[in-house]
Design a protein around this motif. Sequence first.
Motif, PDB file in Angstrom:
ATOM      1  N   GLY A 121       0.811  -1.212   0.000  1.00  0.00           N
ATOM      2  CA  GLY A 121       0.000   0.000   0.000  1.00  0.00           C
ATOM      3  C   GLY A 121       0.845   1.264   0.000  1.00  0.00           C
ATOM      4  N   ILE A 122       1.794   1.360  -0.924  1.00  0.00           N
ATOM      5  CA  ILE A 122       2.684   2.518  -1.014  1.00  0.00           C
ATOM      6  C   ILE A 122       2.243   3.420  -2.164  1.00  0.00           C
ATOM      7  CG2 ILE A 122       5.067   3.285  -1.352  1.00  0.00           C
ATOM      8  CD1 ILE A 122       4.597   1.716   1.248  1.00  0.00           C
ATOM      9  N   LYS A 123       2.093   4.711  -1.884  1.00  0.00           N
ATOM     10  CA  LYS A 123       1.745   5.689  -2.919  1.00  0.00           C
ATOM     11  C   LYS A 123       2.837   6.759  -2.987  1.00  0.00           C
ATOM     12  CE  LYS A 123      -3.284   5.207  -2.629  1.00  0.00           C
ATOM     13  NZ  LYS A 123      -4.586   5.934  -2.448  1.00  0.00           N
ATOM     14  N   LEU A 124       3.364   6.968  -4.174  1.00  0.00           N
ATOM     15  CA  LEU A 124       4.385   7.981  -4.417  1.00  0.00           C
ATOM     16  C   LEU A 124       3.808   8.973  -5.408  1.00  0.00           C
ATOM     17  CD1 LEU A 124       7.392   5.517  -4.849  1.00  0.00           C
ATOM     18  CD2 LEU A 124       6.547   6.555  -2.735  1.00  0.00           C
ATOM     19  N   VAL A 125       3.652  10.224  -4.981  1.00  0.00           N
ATOM     20  CA  VAL A 125       2.866  11.183  -5.756  1.00  0.00           C
ATOM     21  C   VAL A 125       3.609  12.503  -5.951  1.00  0.00           C
ATOM     22  CG1 VAL A 125       0.645  12.387  -5.909  1.00  0.00           C
ATOM     23  CG2 VAL A 125       0.764  10.172  -4.746  1.00  0.00           C
ATOM     24  N   ASN A 126       3.781  12.920  -7.190  1.00  0.00           N
ATOM     25  CA  ASN A 126       4.143  14.289  -7.546  1.00  0.00           C
ATOM     26  C   ASN A 126       5.481  14.748  -6.966  1.00  0.00           C
ATOM     27  OD1 ASN A 126       3.586  16.797  -8.865  1.00  0.00           O
ATOM     28  ND2 ASN A 126       3.000  17.676  -6.893  1.00  0.00           N
ATOM     29  N   PHE A 127       6.536  13.995  -7.211  1.00  0.00           N
ATOM     30  CA  PHE A 127       7.866  14.490  -6.857  1.00  0.00           C
ATOM     31  C   PHE A 127       8.910  13.917  -7.816  1.00  0.00           C
ATOM     32  CE2 PHE A 127       7.320  10.685  -4.188  1.00  0.00           C
ATOM     33  CZ  PHE A 127       8.489   9.987  -4.425  1.00  0.00           C
ATOM     34  N   THR A 128      10.081  14.527  -7.804  1.00  0.00           N
ATOM     35  CA  THR A 128      11.209  14.077  -8.613  1.00  0.00           C
ATOM     36  C   THR A 128      12.135  13.237  -7.737  1.00  0.00           C
ATOM     37  OG1 THR A 128      11.097  16.017 -10.043  1.00  0.00           O
ATOM     38  CG2 THR A 128      13.202  14.870  -9.953  1.00  0.00           C
ATOM     39  N   ALA A 129      12.730  12.203  -8.322  1.00  0.00           N
ATOM     40  CA  ALA A 129      13.685  11.377  -7.578  1.00  0.00           C
ATOM     41  C   ALA A 129      14.872  11.050  -8.473  1.00  0.00           C
ATOM     42  CB  ALA A 129      13.025  10.098  -7.081  1.00  0.00           C
ATOM     43  N   GLY A 130      16.071  11.079  -7.880  1.00  0.00           N
ATOM     44  CA  GLY A 130      17.271  10.767  -8.657  1.00  0.00           C
ATOM     45  C   GLY A 130      18.521  10.928  -7.822  1.00  0.00           C
ATOM     46  N   HIS A 131      19.654  11.066  -8.510  1.00  0.00           N
ATOM     47  CA  HIS A 131      20.955  11.169  -7.868  1.00  0.00           C
ATOM     48  C   HIS A 131      21.625  12.501  -8.221  1.00  0.00           C
ATOM     49  CE1 HIS A 131      20.071   6.902  -8.379  1.00  0.00           C
ATOM     50  NE2 HIS A 131      20.934   6.619  -7.415  1.00  0.00           N
ATOM     51  N   THR A 132      22.593  12.869  -7.425  1.00  0.00           N
ATOM     52  CA  THR A 132      23.347  14.087  -7.732  1.00  0.00           C
ATOM     53  C   THR A 132      24.357  13.846  -8.846  1.00  0.00           C
ATOM     54  OG1 THR A 132      24.953  13.577  -5.992  1.00  0.00           O
ATOM     55  CG2 THR A 132      23.100  14.986  -5.393  1.00  0.00           C
ATOM     56  N   ASP A 133      24.834  12.592  -8.998  1.00  0.00           N
ATOM     57  CA  ASP A 133      25.806  12.245 -10.035  1.00  0.00           C
ATOM     58  C   ASP A 133      25.411  10.927 -10.680  1.00  0.00           C
ATOM     59  OD1 ASP A 133      27.849  14.393  -9.665  1.00  0.00           O
ATOM     60  OD2 ASP A 133      28.008  13.478  -7.678  1.00  0.00           O
ATOM     61  N   GLU A 134      25.802  10.750 -11.931  1.00  0.00           N
ATOM     62  CA  GLU A 134      25.444   9.549 -12.671  1.00  0.00           C
ATOM     63  C   GLU A 134      26.301   8.364 -12.260  1.00  0.00           C
ATOM     64  OE1 GLU A 134      26.024   8.550 -17.225  1.00  0.00           O
ATOM     65  OE2 GLU A 134      24.183   9.708 -16.935  1.00  0.00           O
ATOM     66  N   GLY A 135      25.666   7.171 -12.195  1.00  0.00           N
ATOM     67  CA  GLY A 135      26.388   5.967 -11.837  1.00  0.00           C
ATOM     68  C   GLY A 135      26.201   4.865 -12.861  1.00  0.00           C
ATOM     69  N   TYR A 136      26.928   3.781 -12.669  1.00  0.00           N
ATOM     70  CA  TYR A 136      26.876   2.637 -13.571  1.00  0.00           C
ATOM     71  C   TYR A 136      26.881   1.353 -12.751  1.00  0.00           C
ATOM     72  CZ  TYR A 136      27.999   6.120 -17.093  1.00  0.00           C
ATOM     73  OH  TYR A 136      27.965   7.234 -17.892  1.00  0.00           O
ATOM     74  N   CYS A 137      26.538   0.266 -13.390  1.00  0.00           N
ATOM     75  CA  CYS A 137      26.587  -1.094 -12.815  1.00  0.00           C
ATOM     76  C   CYS A 137      25.437  -1.393 -11.856  1.00  0.00           C
ATOM     77  CB  CYS A 137      27.908  -1.349 -12.111  1.00  0.00           C
ATOM     78  SG  CYS A 137      29.327  -1.265 -13.211  1.00  0.00           S
ATOM     79  N   THR A 138      25.266  -0.627 -10.801  1.00  0.00           N
ATOM     80  CA  THR A 138      24.179  -0.899  -9.854  1.00  0.00           C
ATOM     81  C   THR A 138      23.540   0.418  -9.429  1.00  0.00           C
ATOM     82  OG1 THR A 138      25.610  -0.762  -7.897  1.00  0.00           O
ATOM     83  CG2 THR A 138      25.363  -2.933  -8.936  1.00  0.00           C
ATOM     84  N   GLY A 139      22.320   0.313  -8.898  1.00  0.00           N
ATOM     85  CA  GLY A 139      21.651   1.495  -8.341  1.00  0.00           C
ATOM     86  C   GLY A 139      20.722   2.175  -9.321  1.00  0.00           C
ATOM     87  N   GLY A 140      19.425   2.056  -9.093  1.00  0.00           N
ATOM     88  CA  GLY A 140      18.438   2.761  -9.896  1.00  0.00           C
ATOM     89  C   GLY A 140      17.808   3.890  -9.092  1.00  0.00           C
ATOM     90  N   VAL A 141      16.558   4.208  -9.408  1.00  0.00           N
ATOM     91  CA  VAL A 141      15.865   5.307  -8.724  1.00  0.00           C
ATOM     92  C   VAL A 141      14.873   4.770  -7.689  1.00  0.00           C
ATOM     93  CG1 VAL A 141      14.500   7.403  -9.009  1.00  0.00           C
ATOM     94  CG2 VAL A 141      16.153   6.744 -10.778  1.00  0.00           C
TER      95      VAL A 141
END
Length: 213
Positions: A121-141
């Motif tokens: 029962g998780i609701k995620l509404v109306n916001f931006t999500a991300g990282h300060t720097d780009e990564g590779y191999c592992t780690g999404g949003v």
Amino acid sequence: MRKLLLSFLLLMAIGLNAKDYKVSTALEFVKALGSNRTIIVEGVINLSDVLENDYLCEQLGIETYDDDLEPKSTLLRREEYDGHMLIINKVKNLTIKGEDGAAIIVSPRYAYPLSFLKCKGIKLVNFTAGHTDEGYCTGGVLEFKQCEDIEIDRCDLFGCGIEGITAVGTTNLVCKKSIIRDCSYSIMDLRKCLNMTFEDCDFYRCREYTLIA
């Protein structure tokens, strides 16, 4: 008159029981996390402000995540290659809602800004999500492991992570009117999932590999 008084008392009871938290810092956000509540996010919150502070994590009761042990705490911290990430564990009926311009970010390139484990029962509404720097191999949003009944509405999941959504063993996820963009590897990775629905979403400038796995 008696009906009016009863209605007034009922409204008061609902108001007293409502769990709404308005937050504008990482510390306020982490403190507010839990079941049966709505968290309203103002401005840009970098969760690394808390997660990279050992003293704060200890004071907040954030348990160190161990792959070999069954976690007991609601809030977990897992060490990645270049920092720490937050895992929200066994939470039910949680809404995270952003006011205009709200964002939830992390500094480590290999950490998910938001990761949910065995939540429902998780609701995620109306916001931006991300990282300060780009990564590779592992780690999404956004990451969901063994979760149920997830709703993502009007969110902007921007790259820097390898993919926008990572879901494993998750059922009933609806993503609508949302954006997944600028991911270094792919749009999403869905494994052992059921009933995953995407409505009126935009995916662009994601690159390399299969894009949808």
